[in-house]
Design an enzyme around this catalytic site. Sequence first.
Site, short mmCIF file in Angstrom:
data_model
loop_
_atom_site.label_atom_id
_atom_site.label_comp_id
_atom_site.label_asym_id
_atom_site.label_seq_id
_atom_site.Cartn_x
_atom_site.Cartn_y
_atom_site.Cartn_z
N HIS A 163 0.83 -1.20 0.00
CA HIS A 163 0.00 0.00 0.00
C HIS A 163 0.87 1.26 0.00
O HIS A 163 0.64 2.19 -0.77
CB HIS A 163 -0.93 -0.01 1.22
CG HIS A 163 -1.62 1.30 1.45
ND1 HIS A 163 -2.70 1.72 0.71
CD2 HIS A 163 -1.37 2.30 2.33
CE1 HIS A 163 -3.09 2.91 1.13
NE2 HIS A 163 -2.29 3.30 2.11
N HIS A 168 1.32 5.30 -2.17
CA HIS A 168 1.75 6.62 -1.70
C HIS A 168 3.06 7.13 -2.30
O HIS A 168 3.16 8.30 -2.66
CB HIS A 168 1.90 6.61 -0.17
CG HIS A 168 0.60 6.55 0.57
ND1 HIS A 168 -0.31 7.57 0.56
CD2 HIS A 168 0.06 5.57 1.34
CE1 HIS A 168 -1.36 7.24 1.31
NE2 HIS A 168 -1.16 6.03 1.79
N GLU A 208 -5.78 9.57 0.32
CA GLU A 208 -6.17 8.16 0.24
C GLU A 208 -7.17 7.87 -0.89
O GLU A 208 -7.07 6.84 -1.54
CB GLU A 208 -6.77 7.69 1.58
CG GLU A 208 -5.78 7.58 2.72
CD GLU A 208 -4.70 6.51 2.54
OE1 GLU A 208 -4.83 5.64 1.66
OE2 GLU A 208 -3.70 6.58 3.29
N SER A 227 -3.96 1.42 -4.93
CA SER A 227 -3.47 0.14 -4.42
C SER A 227 -4.59 -0.88 -4.26
O SER A 227 -4.44 -1.86 -3.54
CB SER A 227 -2.70 0.32 -3.11
OG SER A 227 -3.56 0.77 -2.08
#
Length: 302
Positions: A163, A168, A208, A227
């Site tokens: 993730h 990110h 997010e 993701s």
Amino acid sequence: EVRRVPQSLEEVDNGQILGFGADLAEDHPGFKDQAYKDRRMAIADIARAHRVGDPIPRLEYTSEEVHVWNTVLRELRGLYPDGACAEFQRCFPLFDFKEDVVPQLEDLSQILKRETGWQIRPVAGLLHPRDFLNGLAFQTFHSTQYMRHPSKPMYTPEPDLCHELLGHVPMLADPDFCDMVHSIGVASLCADDSQIWHLTKIYWFTVEFGVVLEGDEKKAFGAGILSSYGEMEHMRTGKAYFVPFDPHAKQPKMSYKDGYQNRYFVLKSFKDGAQKLRDYCSDITPPDIMVEREISGQAFKE
Ligand code: H2B
Ligand code: FE
């Protein structure tokens, strides 16, 4: 309560881990796997022992962990050409991810430093939101270093390497995106608890799960979309609705559990998002306690 505003990254506590600290919850795929829990703990201890300024220790990943990375990378990579925003697509190749090698945080941190001046700091698990957001003010992304459980390569209830690295890290090589995220971090330094909660939601609905307009198309930049194969499909097939991003508005509830977002926030661009956030942030920091310190060129208040 007097709380000291961190003056440097060293003063941002990376030890306050929420949720899956010592024990995994029952709905964690690794709940009954003692060997997994031991491994995860050993990696978490390395993060706890890390000191700012030291290189991030390199880990040797097991063949099982490499296999998980391989599965996730191959699955997600195919989504990016159509679904990811242009900034993500420009930045992704900078990291030269290989299917048979789990990337080392230290190497990625070096690439970020070169591209945008950001860095990675290892952390033992889901970090307390205030500390996590404070880290952003010092151009630092706190990242876990352990891998999700092999029984469910396409699912994790907590942040894990896949993730962080696929969702990110690539975006943090884009200067405009970094600028926007930095403004959330700077605002968090002197925020009270209710403002931290608001900023947490802002982070959630942008970093997010945010999407950005490209012409009349909506492209993903949120790590939770980038993701997740299912989330990307869901976002693109029009089952959810889209609202313009407005940091001043009361933010809806965040949903953490599986099941997808039913609403996505849309930015016109990262520059526009950064501008809106700076406007919002100038409201939450009281003007009478301005001090002369500077973080990355931006004065902030205490
Ligand atoms: N901790 C870690 N390790 N990774 C994250 O991505 C993360 C976090 N996100 N703590 C934070 C919280 C975020 O979801 C907000 C600020 O709560
Ligand atoms: Fe995340």
